[in-house]
Design a protein around this motif. Structure first.
Motif, PDB file in Angstrom:
ATOM      1  N   GLY A 208       0.819  -1.205   0.000  1.00 28.62           N
ATOM      2  CA  GLY A 208       0.000   0.000   0.000  1.00 28.62           C
ATOM      3  C   GLY A 208       0.854   1.256   0.000  1.00 28.62           C
ATOM      4  O   GLY A 208       2.068   1.218   0.208  1.00 28.62           O
TER       5      GLY A 208
ATOM      6  N   ASP B 133      -3.656   0.836   3.928  1.00 25.51           N
ATOM      7  CA  ASP B 133      -3.895   0.355   2.566  1.00 25.51           C
ATOM      8  C   ASP B 133      -3.583  -1.130   2.482  1.00 25.51           C
ATOM      9  O   ASP B 133      -2.633  -1.615   3.107  1.00 25.51           O
ATOM     10  CB  ASP B 133      -3.003   1.085   1.560  1.00 25.51           C
ATOM     11  CG  ASP B 133      -3.509   2.459   1.199  1.00 25.51           C
ATOM     12  OD1 ASP B 133      -4.599   2.832   1.664  1.00 25.51           O
ATOM     13  OD2 ASP B 133      -2.800   3.155   0.450  1.00 25.51           O
ATOM     14  N   GLU B 134      -4.394  -1.840   1.675  1.00 31.64           N
ATOM     15  CA  GLU B 134      -4.118  -3.259   1.458  1.00 31.64           C
ATOM     16  C   GLU B 134      -3.050  -3.412   0.388  1.00 31.64           C
ATOM     17  O   GLU B 134      -3.061  -2.686  -0.607  1.00 31.64           O
ATOM     18  CB  GLU B 134      -5.383  -3.994   1.007  1.00 31.64           C
ATOM     19  CG  GLU B 134      -6.309  -4.352   2.120  1.00 31.64           C
ATOM     20  CD  GLU B 134      -7.305  -5.430   1.721  1.00 31.64           C
ATOM     21  OE1 GLU B 134      -7.302  -5.872   0.549  1.00 31.64           O
ATOM     22  OE2 GLU B 134      -8.074  -5.834   2.587  1.00 31.64           O
TER      23      GLU B 134
ATOM     24  N   GLU C 201      -4.223 -14.721   4.440  1.00 29.21           N
ATOM     25  CA  GLU C 201      -3.711 -13.565   5.188  1.00 29.21           C
ATOM     26  C   GLU C 201      -2.528 -12.915   4.462  1.00 29.21           C
ATOM     27  O   GLU C 201      -1.758 -13.582   3.771  1.00 29.21           O
ATOM     28  CB  GLU C 201      -3.241 -14.027   6.572  1.00 29.21           C
ATOM     29  CG  GLU C 201      -4.354 -14.510   7.462  1.00 29.21           C
ATOM     30  CD  GLU C 201      -5.250 -13.371   7.923  1.00 29.21           C
ATOM     31  OE1 GLU C 201      -4.730 -12.285   8.232  1.00 29.21           O
ATOM     32  OE2 GLU C 201      -6.475 -13.587   7.957  1.00 29.21           O
ATOM     33  N   PHE C 202      -2.392 -11.611   4.668  1.00 27.23           N
ATOM     34  CA  PHE C 202      -1.225 -10.903   4.157  1.00 27.23           C
ATOM     35  C   PHE C 202      -0.049 -11.163   5.091  1.00 27.23           C
ATOM     36  O   PHE C 202      -0.219 -11.452   6.276  1.00 27.23           O
ATOM     37  CB  PHE C 202      -1.486  -9.394   4.108  1.00 27.23           C
ATOM     38  CG  PHE C 202      -2.510  -8.995   3.097  1.00 27.23           C
ATOM     39  CD1 PHE C 202      -2.315  -9.256   1.754  1.00 27.23           C
ATOM     40  CD2 PHE C 202      -3.663  -8.345   3.477  1.00 27.23           C
ATOM     41  CE1 PHE C 202      -3.250  -8.886   0.812  1.00 27.23           C
ATOM     42  CE2 PHE C 202      -4.605  -7.969   2.549  1.00 27.23           C
ATOM     43  CZ  PHE C 202      -4.410  -8.245   1.212  1.00 27.23           C
TER      44      PHE C 202
ATOM     45  N   SER D 201       3.710  -9.568   6.698  1.00 30.61           N
ATOM     46  CA  SER D 201       4.137  -8.257   7.197  1.00 30.61           C
ATOM     47  C   SER D 201       5.650  -8.262   7.368  1.00 30.61           C
ATOM     48  O   SER D 201       6.274  -9.315   7.542  1.00 30.61           O
ATOM     49  CB  SER D 201       3.449  -7.919   8.505  1.00 30.61           C
ATOM     50  OG  SER D 201       3.881  -8.787   9.517  1.00 30.61           O
TER      51      SER D 201
ATOM     52  N   ARG E 176      -3.402  -8.318  -3.607  1.00 29.86           N
ATOM     53  CA  ARG E 176      -3.950  -9.617  -3.198  1.00 29.86           C
ATOM     54  C   ARG E 176      -3.835 -10.574  -4.376  1.00 29.86           C
ATOM     55  O   ARG E 176      -4.261 -10.267  -5.489  1.00 29.86           O
ATOM     56  CB  ARG E 176      -5.403  -9.478  -2.778  1.00 29.86           C
ATOM     57  CG  ARG E 176      -5.972 -10.753  -2.164  1.00 29.86           C
ATOM     58  CD  ARG E 176      -7.355 -10.540  -1.583  1.00 29.86           C
ATOM     59  NE  ARG E 176      -7.360  -9.826  -0.326  1.00 29.86           N
ATOM     60  CZ  ARG E 176      -7.105 -10.376   0.860  1.00 29.86           C
ATOM     61  NH1 ARG E 176      -6.824 -11.657   0.945  1.00 29.86           N
ATOM     62  NH2 ARG E 176      -7.133  -9.644   1.954  1.00 29.86           N
TER      63      ARG E 176
ATOM     64  N   ARG F 253       2.214  -4.204   5.703  1.00 37.29           N
ATOM     65  CA  ARG F 253       1.574  -5.434   5.229  1.00 37.29           C
ATOM     66  C   ARG F 253       2.063  -5.725   3.821  1.00 37.29           C
ATOM     67  O   ARG F 253       2.129  -4.831   2.971  1.00 37.29           O
ATOM     68  CB  ARG F 253       0.052  -5.303   5.248  1.00 37.29           C
ATOM     69  CG  ARG F 253      -0.454  -5.194   6.661  1.00 37.29           C
ATOM     70  CD  ARG F 253      -1.924  -5.402   6.809  1.00 37.29           C
ATOM     71  NE  ARG F 253      -2.737  -4.637   5.878  1.00 37.29           N
ATOM     72  CZ  ARG F 253      -4.041  -4.772   5.787  1.00 37.29           C
ATOM     73  NH1 ARG F 253      -4.672  -5.632   6.560  1.00 37.29           N
ATOM     74  NH2 ARG F 253      -4.723  -4.055   4.934  1.00 37.29           N
TER      75      ARG F 253
END
Length: 140
Positions: free
Chosen positions: A38, A43-44, A77-78, A80, A47, A96
């Motif tokens: 992000g 922010d994601e 899941e993301f 990190s 994916r 992330r």
């Protein structure tokens, strides 16, 4: 095997090649975005996308083909990583990261390539058999 059966064989293999082409494009997109995070906290990241296939009956020929049913998002899941200087870092300093596993993507790409090549070999064999049949019919 009749000429009509060879035509069905070509149709089935072509549908497999189309489906594998889409799969390879999606895998390439996953690999290209494996480091896309992000821009700001919350922010994601990117994916991972996954391709789902489905059988489809071609009513005109009666051949069962394959098609891409959907291109969805992997809901795992993301990850990190600790990077406190990154603009997308949370207050604890973690960013992330995408849920793309390079090893899985490379293995999926190899499988898609082999499946594509297998379908291509079937097309070549069917075409060769058609040409031999035509040559036999001409000579008789």
């Amino acid at each position: 095997m009749a000429i009509d059966d060879l035509g069905k064989t070509l149709l089935i293999s072509a549908s497999g090649m189309r489906a594998q082409s889409v799969r390879m494009r999606v895998i390439a997109e996953n690999l290209a975005n494996a480091d896309t995070v992000g821009l700001k906290p919350g922010d994601e990241p990117y994916r991972r996308k996954v391709v789902t296939f489905a059988d489809e009956l071609d009513r005109a020929t009666g051949a069962e083909t394959v098609r891409v049913k959907s291109v969805g998002r992997d809901q795992s899941e993301f990850g990190s990583r600790f990077d406190p200087g990154h603009p997308a870092a949370d207050p604890a300093g973690y960013v992330r990261t995408p849920n793309v596993n390079m090893l899985v993507e490379v293995n999926d790409m190899r499988q898609a390539q082999r499946t594509y090549e297998a379908n291509l070999n079937v097309v070549d064999s069917a075409r060769s058999m058609m040409m031999r049949t035509i040559d036999l019919l001409r000579s008789s």
